[in-house]
Design an enzyme around this catalytic site. Sequence first.
Site, short mmCIF file in Angstrom:
data_model
loop_
_atom_site.label_atom_id
_atom_site.label_comp_id
_atom_site.label_asym_id
_atom_site.label_seq_id
_atom_site.Cartn_x
_atom_site.Cartn_y
_atom_site.Cartn_z
CG ASP A 61 -2.04 0.93 1.24
OD1 ASP A 61 -2.17 1.67 0.26
OD2 ASP A 61 -2.80 0.96 2.23
CB SER A 116 -4.55 -11.13 3.61
OG SER A 116 -5.67 -10.30 3.73
N GLY A 122 1.05 -10.19 4.33
CA GLY A 122 2.09 -9.43 5.02
C GLY A 122 1.64 -9.13 6.44
#
Length: 168
Positions: free
Chosen positions: A34, A117, A119
């Site tokens: 992100d 999901s 990490g």
Amino acid sequence: MLDIEVLEGDITTLKVDAIVNAANCSLLGGGGVDGAIHRAAGPELLQACIPLNGCATGGAKITPGFRLPAMFVIHTPGPVYRDGRHGEPTLLASCYQNCLKLAEENNCASIAFPAISTGVYGYPWAEAAAIAVREVREYPAQKVKKVIFCCFGNDMAGIYREALQKAE
Ligand code: AR6
């Protein structure tokens, strides 16, 4: 036939129609992939995310890619993994389905997914890869012709290759 490829590297460098962001429900940025996507896309990405008013876990929302080589970013908050008995597999599957749906609606021929999901959110890698592979293979894609599983590191790439072989 859908062309599925496992690639090792940084998703922000990929010149595809859409890259997927493993976001959180605020859609206002974070760490991991992100953070990398927001840095590479530039501050316009955050400005585009603010009016989206967040996103439910398993849902997906789309923005332009701004300074990225990719035309779009599809933001999807994956589930935080607890023990696998709190709806995590269904929610993770729903991330892949909703991203592919948005890619179709926006005429994307190519899309790259990170390992959503796996990490900070702690999803066991092999289980997450099996879900990713199953959902992509089963999706009734019409416009999407190419799907890249962009893996950060050799270990994750190996797990995806194995998951693909098992699914054949
Ligand atoms: N390119 C491809 N994959 C990457 C990259 C990259 N540049 N960087 C990391 N990965 P994570 P999550 C891999 O933690 O588990 C954020 O703070 C990484 O190795 O990014 O879904 C959000 O804001 C791992 O395999 O996402 C949320 O708060 C995978 O991407 C939270 O983290 C996902 O790791 C979401 O957690």
